[in-house]
Motif scaffolding. Structure first.
Motif, short mmCIF file in Angstrom:
data_model
loop_
_atom_site.label_atom_id
_atom_site.label_comp_id
_atom_site.label_asym_id
_atom_site.label_seq_id
_atom_site.Cartn_x
_atom_site.Cartn_y
_atom_site.Cartn_z
N ARG A 80 64.73 14.56 46.26
CA ARG A 80 65.46 14.58 47.53
C ARG A 80 65.35 13.23 48.26
N ASN A 81 64.22 12.56 48.12
CA ASN A 81 64.00 11.29 48.81
C ASN A 81 64.59 10.09 48.08
N THR A 82 65.19 10.32 46.94
CA THR A 82 65.80 9.23 46.18
C THR A 82 67.27 9.15 46.54
N LYS A 83 67.63 8.06 47.16
CA LYS A 83 69.03 7.77 47.50
C LYS A 83 69.32 6.36 47.01
N ILE A 84 70.34 6.22 46.22
CA ILE A 84 70.69 4.94 45.62
C ILE A 84 71.76 4.26 46.46
N ASP A 85 71.41 3.14 47.03
CA ASP A 85 72.33 2.35 47.84
C ASP A 85 73.14 1.46 46.89
N PRO A 95 71.14 14.63 40.96
CA PRO A 95 71.11 15.47 42.17
C PRO A 95 72.38 15.25 42.99
N GLU A 96 72.78 16.27 43.71
CA GLU A 96 73.97 16.13 44.57
C GLU A 96 73.73 15.02 45.58
N PHE A 97 74.77 14.29 45.88
CA PHE A 97 74.73 13.24 46.89
C PHE A 97 73.61 12.23 46.61
N LEU A 98 73.43 11.90 45.33
CA LEU A 98 72.40 10.95 44.91
C LEU A 98 72.59 9.59 45.57
N PHE A 99 73.83 9.20 45.79
CA PHE A 99 74.12 7.87 46.30
C PHE A 99 74.32 7.82 47.81
N HIS A 100 74.83 8.91 48.36
CA HIS A 100 75.19 8.86 49.78
C HIS A 100 75.19 10.29 50.34
N ARG A 141 77.03 11.62 52.59
CA ARG A 141 78.35 12.14 52.94
C ARG A 141 79.38 12.00 51.84
N HIS A 142 79.02 11.33 50.74
CA HIS A 142 79.97 11.14 49.65
C HIS A 142 79.37 11.72 48.38
N ASP A 143 80.10 12.63 47.74
CA ASP A 143 79.56 13.23 46.52
C ASP A 143 79.52 12.19 45.39
N ASN A 144 78.84 12.55 44.34
CA ASN A 144 78.63 11.63 43.22
C ASN A 144 79.95 11.17 42.60
N ALA A 145 80.94 12.05 42.54
CA ALA A 145 82.23 11.68 41.96
C ALA A 145 82.87 10.55 42.76
N ALA A 146 82.77 10.59 44.07
CA ALA A 146 83.33 9.52 44.90
C ALA A 146 82.63 8.20 44.64
N ILE A 147 81.34 8.25 44.38
CA ILE A 147 80.60 7.02 44.12
C ILE A 147 80.92 6.49 42.72
N VAL A 148 81.13 7.38 41.76
CA VAL A 148 81.55 6.93 40.43
C VAL A 148 82.86 6.17 40.55
#
Length: 185
Positions: free
Chosen positions: A105-110, A132-137, A139-146
């Motif tokens: 949960r504490n891992t967020k990739i900028d 994990p869901e919302f790994l990158f942000h 408010r933005h799901d992983n698909a949006a970050i891909v």
């Protein structure tokens, strides 16, 4: 030769490959150990590879993934002993192991600040449907970050985003973020 003897021979051969001078061979062997290795046969050799290639982030990530698969109890002390990048430790471990929910949960990739190696590992998890869901942000799901990473300035990160959408059944070409007519680029 009985099955358990064949497995032992395979594991020994994989250990031998870790002494190879080509980091790509070492990485392949570590990835295979993560799938077919065991603690008793491979733990020491994986530790050797981690020590020898400690400055190569891709080999380090493959070694951490192998350790997560064959000796997950050692992961907590591994990060402290070797001073591994926290994100690489968590992302590589998630490929084959389970981690404490708080760590995940504490891992967020900028995506603006993260090293290419971290982004590639995160995309591997997305492709494996283990991110994990919302790994990158938040408010933005992983698909949006891909989609955003499909346009990344590092062409290898962009290639990993293509791999992620081809492997993950919930993603498609529309999630890539690049014009499909320019896939060869």
């Amino acid at each position: 030769m009985p099955g358990h003897e064949r497995q032992g021979v395979l594991r020994n051969k994989l250990n031998g490959m870790l002494f190879n001078s080509d980091p790509k061979v070492v990485r392949w062997a570590l990835n295979t150990i993560a799938l077919a290795g065991c603690r008793d046969a491979n733990d020491e050799a994986v530790g050797y590879a981690l020590e020898k290639y400690g400055n190569d982030p891709e080999v380090v990530a493959a070694a951490v993934a192998a350790i997560a698969a064959i000796n997950p109890a050692s992961l907590k002390s591994l990060g402290k002993k070797r001073k591994l990048d926290k994100d690489i430790l968590v992302l590589a471990s998630l490929q084959h192991g389970k981690l404490d929910e708080a760590q995940v949960r504490n891992t967020k990739i900028d995506i603006e600040q993260a090293a290419s190696e971290v982004l590639k590992l995160a995309l591997v998890l997305v492709g494996m449907a283990k991110a994990p869901e919302f790994l990158f942000h938040p408010r933005h799901d992983n698909a949006a970050i891909v989609t955003a990473l499909g346009k990344h300035h590092d062409p290898v990160v962009s290639q990993y985003s293509v791999w992620a959408i081809t492997e993950n059944e919930s993603l498609g070409v529309g999630d890539l973020g690049i014009d499909v007519h320019h896939l060869d680029d």
